[in-house]
Enzyme design. Sequence first.
Site, PDB file in Angstrom:
ATOM      1  N   VAL A 155       0.845  -1.157  -0.051  1.00  0.00           N
ATOM      2  CA  VAL A 155       0.051   0.250  -0.137  1.00  0.00           C
ATOM      3  C   VAL A 155       0.963   1.136  -0.007  1.00  0.00           C
ATOM      4  O   VAL A 155       1.931   1.286   0.528  1.00  0.00           O
ATOM      5  CB  VAL A 155      -1.198  -0.030   1.086  1.00  0.00           C
ATOM      6  CG1 VAL A 155      -1.822  -0.971   1.124  1.00  0.00           C
ATOM      7  CG2 VAL A 155      -0.203  -0.220   2.568  1.00  0.00           C
ATOM      8  N   SER A 156       0.449   2.300  -0.663  1.00  0.00           N
ATOM      9  CA  SER A 156       1.315   3.516  -0.667  1.00  0.00           C
ATOM     10  C   SER A 156       1.042   4.268   0.468  1.00  0.00           C
ATOM     11  O   SER A 156       0.073   3.965   1.264  1.00  0.00           O
ATOM     12  CB  SER A 156       0.917   4.342  -2.067  1.00  0.00           C
ATOM     13  OG  SER A 156      -0.517   4.855  -2.053  1.00  0.00           O
ATOM     14  N   ALA A 157       1.695   5.237   0.384  1.00  0.00           N
ATOM     15  CA  ALA A 157       1.513   6.418   1.760  1.00  0.00           C
ATOM     16  C   ALA A 157       0.041   6.800   2.122  1.00  0.00           C
ATOM     17  O   ALA A 157      -0.449   7.006   3.086  1.00  0.00           O
ATOM     18  CB  ALA A 157       2.386   7.477   1.623  1.00  0.00           C
ATOM     19  N   ASP A 162      -2.886   5.068   1.269  1.00  0.00           N
ATOM     20  CA  ASP A 162      -3.662   3.913   1.652  1.00  0.00           C
ATOM     21  C   ASP A 162      -3.561   3.654   3.313  1.00  0.00           C
ATOM     22  O   ASP A 162      -2.145   3.764   3.712  1.00  0.00           O
ATOM     23  CB  ASP A 162      -3.521   2.768   1.022  1.00  0.00           C
ATOM     24  CG  ASP A 162      -3.545   2.958  -0.337  1.00  0.00           C
ATOM     25  OD1 ASP A 162      -4.589   3.559  -0.997  1.00  0.00           O
ATOM     26  OD2 ASP A 162      -2.851   2.292  -1.333  1.00  0.00           O
TER      27      ASP A 162
END
Length: 193
Positions: A10-12, A14
């Site tokens: 997951v990215s920052a 999410d």
Amino acid sequence: MFHHIAYYRVSASDPSIEVQRTMMGGSFDQEFSDEGVSSSVKAADRPGFADLLASIRKGDTLYVFAVDRLGRDALDVQTNVRRLIDAGVAVEVRGLGRIGGDVGELLLTLLAQLAELERRKIAERTAAGRQVAREALKATGKTHRGKSSLGRPFAANAEEVREWRKANKASIAKTAEQFGLSPATVKRYCAAR
């Protein structure tokens, strides 16, 4: 013995990997993840994915939530899938199934290209929205959404926070409590002179 291995990213922006874990539903022998890692970072440079590559073995099956979890762009995805398949690892993508053989790789290539295209379109729409906001702000003093600035609004007046802290000889924590701010925000306000 072959292992069933899951990889989550997951990215920052999410919240967490829990959505992916729940949606993938299986019990896995091992799980690897990268949370808060930008999608602009090559997969092999992400700590969790690097650990996965170091421990995965021939005969194992890797499960991922979506094709774009395997790389930063279409080329990176293809490189990583080819590397895994060449090492004798089966790659299973939720909702897509097992990747392998010419048809599977062709489908993967197409999906990776579509994911990359969508990321570019999102960036273009974001840039266009910023430009409209800038023009409206310049013309009217408000953005097209009624805000008085483009950035995030300040939680408090930085000068007022600094003055109150100085006048009361207060700690960062006490000042944060007084203004309902985080200690990090108070530190940033006090450092910006």
